[in-house]
Design an enzyme around this catalytic site. Structure first.
Site, PDB file in Angstrom:
ATOM      1  CB  ALA A  21      47.822  38.866  30.310  1.00  0.00           C
ATOM      2  NE  ARG A  41      35.409  28.560  39.269  1.00  0.00           N
ATOM      3  CZ  ARG A  41      36.093  29.654  39.015  1.00  0.00           C
ATOM      4  NH1 ARG A  41      36.434  29.954  37.786  1.00  0.00           N
ATOM      5  NH2 ARG A  41      36.433  30.453  39.987  1.00  0.00           N
TER       6      ARG A  41
END
Lengths: 263, 644, 256
Positions: free
Chosen positions: B44, B337
């Site tokens: 980012a 997950r």
């Protein structure tokens, strides 16, 4: 022009000079060993002396010879410059010596090169310098009967000091009179210390070229999955085995002859 | 204060296009009058710094590592999602959006997620143009693999090092701007506070980690791209240096913290071997494409395996329980997950755990090797297998891998609106640092997508709007607010340095981790959380009495750095527990034992908890105030997640 | 396991350093090398002594932050791994382990075992990129790239910038590091437009940083944790000479 200067001054440029001069010297070795094989001609030095004369009196070869001397000097000088620069890149050494997987010869090119340089100085002083400057060096006269091909040899004393060589034909007999470098070779190689030094130096040549030949190709950027193995093969067998062995065989052979009292 | 997410009006698919048009622009000549501060240089941060530099802003970028290339994005293995539909298998922007919302258990903001899915396709193009060597097929086109929580192949990858390759791509773009003079890079600098003037973020205070110098930096906006806070658990798959300090100090200066309890536990990590362990190593979820997860059918067999009297490959097929394939036939080993992790935990609790500690289940490649050949398996997962071998000294080509879940990612983070602005104007949060796109659970290969989306394609637009509104008037560090914040930081540093007690900060960190894992990990109960709150408060008090911090400020001092980070983690831990206590439902990675379906799946309570929890800091040792951003769903229908 | 450590301690670049011996006791063979150092540091901290400073971060062999020259090997004696992936089972009980920082003029010591590798960043900044702005790029599949080329580029791109190549080289040369990036971008079609400019800028910066020259010993290749091949250096040389000697376009310092 300044761009060339800048290129050659870069780290890669210096390596380029090392590689090019190195490869040039390698090609010279092929010629040199080929010519010197004449030493094994059991002809009282006839072919060898003629060959030596040819090398020193044929102008194009003379030009190449001076290029060769220059190459040796440049190769040695740049080797020195690079070594100094490389040392500076690591001012504090490691306490534990590096154990990385690199060949012995690749790590000792400077040492091997120094041995070779010392050898070249002695070698050239003994043969090249004497050949060119030693007024006491004798001459030989080879009389070849063109009908039978039989050659007779005798000492020759030139009429004037400027004499270098002559070829003439009298009554079907070719008369060749040249400087007798061969005698000098035989004399030098009858000294055991000299022979040992030569053999050691050829060992240095072998290890130097074992790494140097293929390394030059890498430096030039000539690597290829298919052809690099060929380069390795040539570097190993021709330059690190055959050529040094042939060179080393010469002093050993002549030393052997001297002990047999053949001369 | 009411939270305004600033979601644009209009149909979902047109919101972003319309919003981009509505945003104010800064004209090219004015851009160079703005200074932007970016903290963190992961996906980012580096992508934002590069892109803002390209646009003409003056950027100052900061990272605590010795180079921007070290940011932990580099460790992401598996891949990056994009709705390219190159495989012609029915993918689309809407499907990626839908999968992400569903995978996040309907706790993410629709508009943000749709935007993420829209720009996902641009990210791949951008990375390819930068020279990122994605995996390709023999025809020369990009290859895809499938990933958990999705039934299409949309994951782009570069062997098992996708994060590394993407980060190096962003790093190279950043380097180009550094070379051009548009970005000034500060490495080995740690951000310790945000400076606000009249409620707007105008700069930061940093500590130079080489000299100890505490400096102030001014800018028109501050972008926090500082990653997640998994290390609050001490053992996680995050890098040792990953920390919450920048985000936490920003929180204390007024930025609300969103959904702090949403943490992701990754199912395929290498199990813990002992107390010395400093971190856990993740193996890419992509392993579940070909690996089959199983545990022994009975506790007796498990016992033999634990003792070593029986080897895994000697367990008969009938004695194996491929529990994911059994319970979720449609998704099999590729369930999300949270589902996979919780099932592994259940197996262990039933006494069917394997490995020396009993805290592991198997991930078996025997079938894949039989089907594809060892060479193909090696080409796909070679580096992961090597990594496993290095760590465990066991050959995964011969014996099944042992895996166990570990904390991996934090969906929570600083609360941001649609423009990625925190509740402090001028202070933005990007990537894992914000809470925005993954709801209560993140799908595999979506973190890289979000980091790059925020940095390359979102912030360059939304930041301009704010800058255009505030104008280019120079911000100067001479303003008294800078000196005041700097003095606060110096006082905090000195307070830490004065600690000469009996316990190392590492020991406190480990204790905190134990508390968090035990009570705020894969399963949480009201009772446990209440107990944990007391434990953490006691730990905090003890820390400020008994911790040891060595050395001085004016030097390289890892002990001091660590102490500051652990102190912040302890405070964050308490907030996570408050958040987990407040959220009485189960959703995604947040599993409240009190709220489950009869089959033991997470049971949401949409009526009462379909909101984002945004916490406001109210002062040291004061309870934080909860603000709610109600989530409304227009495009998707809320349903119980079902992967069976 | 019980071990003796000989560790280089140096307060900062300005002061002289020396080896200090430490005992590392009750070390589990399952620990990583860095976890073993953690144990030593914990005991030093308890005694109120300054812990040993070393660089580390991800501890899974990918960030490139960890270093350490262990018993004559960068990243220790095992091939193809970083120090954080080195486990104590590699050593035997009672062994003496000498730990030194990377030694190079271009990598000044920060403290103890940590060195400053910002020279690497500066080399990358000089040209290790493709000059494309965000947005406006063609579709990812617009240019097919043969799989073998993409794979080869990846093999070079896998460099983690740890500096082991410099540490291993007897000349402290950075050519493996520099050539890896040049090769990666030089192989891919996206890197072609700047291929010859890139190699010149990066080599110039490399020379400026004071690294040594390559003598093709191959020590870098042998010690590289990512097993980057020496071939990269040859490719760089080729591109460099091609750029310098055979390209006609004007070569000048690029703005960006």
């Amino acid at each position: 022009m300044s761009e060339f200067k800048q290129t050659l001054n870069s780290s890669l440029g210096k390596k380029l000079i090392m590689a090019l001069t190195g490869l040039f010297l390698c090609t010279f070795l092929i010629v040199h060993v080929g010519g010197n094989l004449l030493l094994f001609n059991n002809d009282n030095g006839f072919s060898f002396n003629v060959y030596a004369n040819f090398l020193t009196h044929f102008p194009p070869i003379e030009v190449i010879a001076y290029l060769l001397y220059l190459s040796i000097l440049v190769h040695a000088l740049y080797g020195l410059i690079l070594t100094v620069k490389n040392r500076k890149a690591r001012p504090v050494r490691y306490a534990v010596a590096a154990k990385s997987d690199a060949s012995w010869s690749s790590k000792n090119m400077g040492l091997l090169g120094s041995i070779m340089f010392l050898f070249i100085v002695i070698h050239m002083g003994d043969f090249w310098f004497r050949y060119h400057n030693d007024k006491t060096m004798g001459f030989k006269e080879y009389r070849t009967d063109l009908a039978t091909g039989e050659t007779k040899v005798s000492d020759y004393t030139p009429a004037n000091a400027e004499f270098s060589h002559s070829v003439s034909t009298e009554n079907n007999v070719e008369v060749v009179r040249v400087k007798d470098l061969h005698a000098r070779v035989a004399y030098s190689f009858s000294n055991i210390i000299y022979v040992i030094f030569y053999v050691i130096a050829m060992g240095a040549v072998a290890f130097h070229l074992l790494h140097g030949f293929q390394s030059a190709f890498r430096t030039l950027g000539w690597v290829h999955r298919k052809y690099t193995p060929v380069v390795y093969f040539i570097g190993t067998w021709l330059f690190a085995v055959i050529i040094p062995l042939l060179f080393a065989a010469m002093p050993v052979y002549y030393y052997y002859l001297s002990t047999q009292g053949a001369h | 204060m009411t939270l305004d997410a600033k979601i644009p009006q209009g149909p979902l698919a047109e919101k972003w296009s319309k919003h981009k048009f509505d945003l104010k622009l800064v004209n090219p000549a004015n851009k160079r009058k703005y200074d932007i501060i970016i903290v963190g240089t992961g996906l980012a941060g580096a992508s934002a710094a590069a892109t803002l530099g390209e646009l003409g802003y003056n950027v100052k970028a900061f990272c605590f590592q010795d180079s921007p290339r070290r940011a932990h994005s580099i460790a992401a293995q598996g891949g990056i999602n994009a709705a390219k539909n190159y495989q012609n298998d029915g993918d689309s922007v809407f499907r990626l959006f839908y999968d992400t919302i569903k995978g996040g258990d309907y706790r993410a903001r629709e508009a943000n997620v749709h935007r993420l899915a829209e720009v996902s396709v641009n990210i791949i193009d951008q990375c390819v143009a930068q020279g990122v060597p994605f995996a390709r097929e023999y025809g020369g086109l990009l290859d895809n693999r499938s990933f958990g929580g999705s039934q299409v192949s949309r994951t782009f990858y570069a062997r098992g090092q996708t994060g590394q390759q993407l980060l190096l791509g962003a790093y190279s773009a950043l380097n180009r701007q550094i070379h051009a003079g548009k970005v000034k890079m500060y490495t080995r600098h740690e951000m310790l506070d945000v400076v606000t003037i009249d409620g707007h973020a105008k700069g930061i205070v940093t500590r130079n980690m080489l000299t100890g110098a505490i400096d102030t930096h001014a800018g028109h906006a501050v972008l926090l791209c500082t990653g997640g806070y998994s290390n609050v658990f001490y053992l996680s798959t995050n890098a040792i240096g990953s920390n919450v300090t920048a985000a936490w100090r920003a929180h204390k200066r007024g930025a609300f913290f969103g959904n702090p309890c949403y943490t992701q536990i990754h199912p395929t990590c290498i199990p813990v071997t002992g107390d010395h362990q400093s971190k856990l190593t993740l193996m890419s979820e992509s392993l579940r494409n070909d690996g089959r997860v199983w545990a022994p059918k009975t506790a007796e067999i498990a016992e033999q395996l634990r003792k070593g009297t029986l080897k895994a490959d000697q367990v008969k097929e009938d004695d194996r329980d491929y529990f994911l394939e059994r319970k979720y036939p449609a998704f099999g080993n590729l369930v999300p997950r949270d589902v996979a992790s919780r099932n592994a935990k259940e197996m262990v609790e039933e006494g069917k755990g394997v490995g020396g500690s009993g805290f592991a289940v198997f991930l078996d490649f025997a079938d894949a090797i039989k089907r594809l050949g060892e060479e193909t398996v090696k080409a796909k997962y070679g580096n992961l297998f090597d990594m496993y071998y290095q760590i465990t000294n066991e050959n995964p080509y011969k014996q099944p891998m042992r895996i166990y879940p570990a904390v991996h990612y934090t969906m929570g983070g600083l609360w941001v609106d649609y423009n990625l602005s925190t509740t402090v104007p001028g202070l933005y949060a990007l990537g894992e640092c914000n809470f925005s796109d993954h709801g209560a659970n993140r799908l595999g290969a979506s973190a890289l997508m979000q980091g790059l989306s925020d940095g390359y394609f979102v912030i360059p637009y939304t930041l301009g709007d704010y800058l255009a509104k505030i104008g280019p008037k120079k911000v100067d560090t001479n303003h008294p607010a800078f000196e005041k914040t700097k003095q606060d930081v110096i006082a905090h540093v000195n307070k830490l340095l004065s600690l000469k007690g009996t316990k190392t900060t590492n020991e406190y960190h480990r204790e905190l981790g134990h508390i968090m894992w035990e009570y705020c990990g894969m399963a949480r109960t009201e009772e446990g959380l209440k107990k944990a709150k007391g434990l953490i408060q006691a730990l905090k008090a003890d820390f400020w009495k008994n911790a040891i911090v060595t050395g001085e400020n004016e030097e390289v001092n890892a002990s001091l750095e660590r102490a500051g980070r652990v102190a912040d983690f302890i405070e964050l831990g308490e907030l996570m527990i408050d958040d987990a206590l407040m959220r009485k439902e189960s959703c995604g990675g947040h599993f409240r034992v009190e709220s489950q379906t009869p089959d033991g799946e997470a049971l949401r309570d949409d009526e009462n908890f379909a909101f984002v929890a945004a916490w406001e800091f109210k002062g040291e040792n004061q309870p934080e105030e909860l603000h709610k951003e109600q989530l409304t769903f227009e495009a998707v229908h809320l349903s119980q997640r079902n992967y069976a | 396991m019980n071990l003796t450590l000989k560790v280089w301690r140096q307060k900062n670049a300005q002061t002289a350093g020396k080896f200090v011996s430490y005992k590392a006791e009750n070390i589990s063979p399952d620990m990583s090398f860095l976890e073993m150092l953690d144990v030593v540091n914990e005991s030093l901290t308890h005694k109120g002594d300054e812990p040993i400073n070393f660089d580390h971060d991800c501890r899974e062999g990918i960030c490139g932050m960890c270093s350490l020259y262990i018993n004559g090997h960068p990243h220790g004696p095992k091939r193809g791994i970083t120090t954080c992936q080195l486990h104590m089972r590699t050593f035997h009980d009672g062994e003496t382990i000498t730990i030194e920082p990377w030694r190079a003029e271009a990598f000044p010591i920060v403290k103890d075992l940590a060195v400053d590798r910002s020279a690497f960043d500066r080399i990358q900044q000089a040209g290790g990129y493709v000059s494309v702005n965000t947005g406006g790029v063609p579709d990812g599949n617009a240019i097919p790239i043969p799989k073998v080329i993409a794979d080869e580029a990846f093999n070079s791109a896998t460099c983690i910038g740890c500096g082991a190549c410099v540490a291993a080289c007897k000349n402290a040369s950075a050519m493996l590091f520099v050539s890896a990036k040049i090769t990666q971008l030089g192989l891919l079609p996206q890197g072609q437009p700047e291929r010859y400019r890139r190699v010149q800028s990066m080599v110039a910066q490399m020379d400026e940083e004071g690294f040594g020259s390559c003598t093709n010993t191959g020590a870098c290749e042998a010690e590289c944790p990512k097993e980057i091949k020496l071939t990269n250096i040859a490719r760089m040389n080729n591109d460099y000479f091609s750029a310098k000697l055979f390209r006609e376009e004007e070569v000048h310092e690029q703005g960006h």
